[in-house]
Write an enzyme that holds these catalytic residues in place. Sequence first.
Site, PDB file in Angstrom:
ATOM      1  N   LEU A  50       0.839  -1.199   0.000  1.00 58.64           N
ATOM      2  CA  LEU A  50       0.000   0.000   0.000  1.00 58.64           C
ATOM      3  C   LEU A  50       0.876   1.251   0.000  1.00 58.64           C
ATOM      4  CD1 LEU A  50      -2.778   1.314   0.114  1.00 58.64           C
ATOM      5  CD2 LEU A  50      -2.659   1.186   2.617  1.00 58.64           C
ATOM      6  N   TYR A  51       1.975   1.182   0.728  1.00 56.72           N
ATOM      7  CA  TYR A  51       2.902   2.314   0.734  1.00 56.72           C
ATOM      8  C   TYR A  51       3.329   2.654  -0.690  1.00 56.72           C
ATOM      9  CZ  TYR A  51       7.352   4.791   1.134  1.00 56.72           C
ATOM     10  OH  TYR A  51       8.374   5.696   0.980  1.00 56.72           O
ATOM     11  N   ALA A  52       3.736   1.628  -1.440  1.00 56.97           N
ATOM     12  CA  ALA A  52       4.152   1.841  -2.820  1.00 56.97           C
ATOM     13  C   ALA A  52       3.010   2.409  -3.661  1.00 56.97           C
ATOM     14  CB  ALA A  52       4.643   0.526  -3.424  1.00 56.97           C
ATOM     15  N   THR A  67       0.557   4.297  -2.668  1.00 53.65           N
ATOM     16  CA  THR A  67       0.334   5.719  -2.372  1.00 53.65           C
ATOM     17  C   THR A  67       1.406   6.596  -3.008  1.00 53.65           C
ATOM     18  OG1 THR A  67       1.526   5.580  -0.240  1.00 53.65           O
ATOM     19  CG2 THR A  67      -0.863   5.217  -0.207  1.00 53.65           C
TER      20      THR A  67
END
Length: 431
Positions: free
Chosen positions: A242-244, A246
């Site tokens: 999810l970090y990637a 965003t």
Amino acid sequence: MMTQLKPPILSSSHLDTSIKFKTPSYAFYRLRFHPTRLTLWSFLFLFFLLLFFLCSPPSAGGKRRSLQTTRLPSNWEVKARNSARPQSKTDFTVLVTGAAGFVGTHVAIALKNRGDGVVGLDNFNNYYETGLKKARKTLLDRRGVYIIEADINDAALLTKLFEIVHFTHVMHLAAQAGVRYAMHNPASYIHSNVNGFVTLLEASKNANPQPSIVWASSSSVYGLNSKVPFSEKDTTDQPASLYAATKKAGEEIAHTYNHIYGLSITGLRFFTVYGPWGRPDMAYYFFTKDILRRKEIKIFEGADHATVARDFTYIDDVVKGCLAALDTAKKSTGSGGKKRGTAQLRIYNLGNTSPVPVVKLVSILEKLLKVKAKKRVLQMPRNGDVLFTHANISLARKELGYKPSTDLETGLKKFVKWYLSYYGGKKKSAW
């Protein structure tokens, strides 16, 4: 022709970044036939609704705050103006978001050391120990960099700040970091990395003049790509976390604001940045902590014993890239939210181009700490991590003059020296 970069100024400190570049139905029945109770119930409803919003827990990634509710000192505007004042008319006036963060602190100090005016913004959230962030703030205070303690989503504050200080540039480093944490608190990533970025871009496009923006993307956007080294021309539509996702969203959002409003925007894809004053959630940091405590460390490997490797990039090299991006950034073409012409839009990898296996990282730490690590090798879980990262930096080298010069052992030696110095005077529980 590449824009002329400002020459470097060196100074000695742990930072080493002084670089110069530039039941509802019943209730309803009762209410219908008793007007006086309707007024009472309406009042109570509004009262409890207001109470809910005032007393509800903070939104993910930070407290729900605005200019009216953020507790800023009465003289914050004066402090911001003073901190933003450059040494000369040719120097920059830069807003550094995430200024109490790892990269933010180093960049802010490097900018201040070379004469630029700098104002910081940070919400000091508790993703990792706030004491470390406060210690970084002390470093910035000593160098005359004022940090406004507020959330990047505070639109009213940002609007006010852009009114009192005419920033030439914004170095946007505020973000919810970490790949694995997204599995526990996904909303914090949307709050900071998406909503926060949009809030900043809104304030920037409405400013007059509009600042040029340099912001931190991530090597994580390459996700499940198998082609190496990773190039800016590669597709980035397979995020592994999810970090990637965003950060990838941020790159698309940047394109939109550049296209519609004429904002000059440069994205920097950082590759595993490490060094003094780093982030405790990074492997090299907590490996150091656990090795010293004689605790077992977990080393992950891929299927069929595949090696996990990272393109570790020393903080000083990353700072050089950040300043070079600022120095070569062209002016935004918009004014007060209206585009006047085509604006610059760029993306660069900032890595070291030398991926190192994690087992090698551990062996270097063992050597520097003079302690044998208790290792446990495990299969890498599905938590968003990828097997390897490897940067192609030819574009950054050509257009920014970016040339990383610190190998992993040299960088870790500096980190270990700082770590032992920083934690050496603290209580044992701090380890």
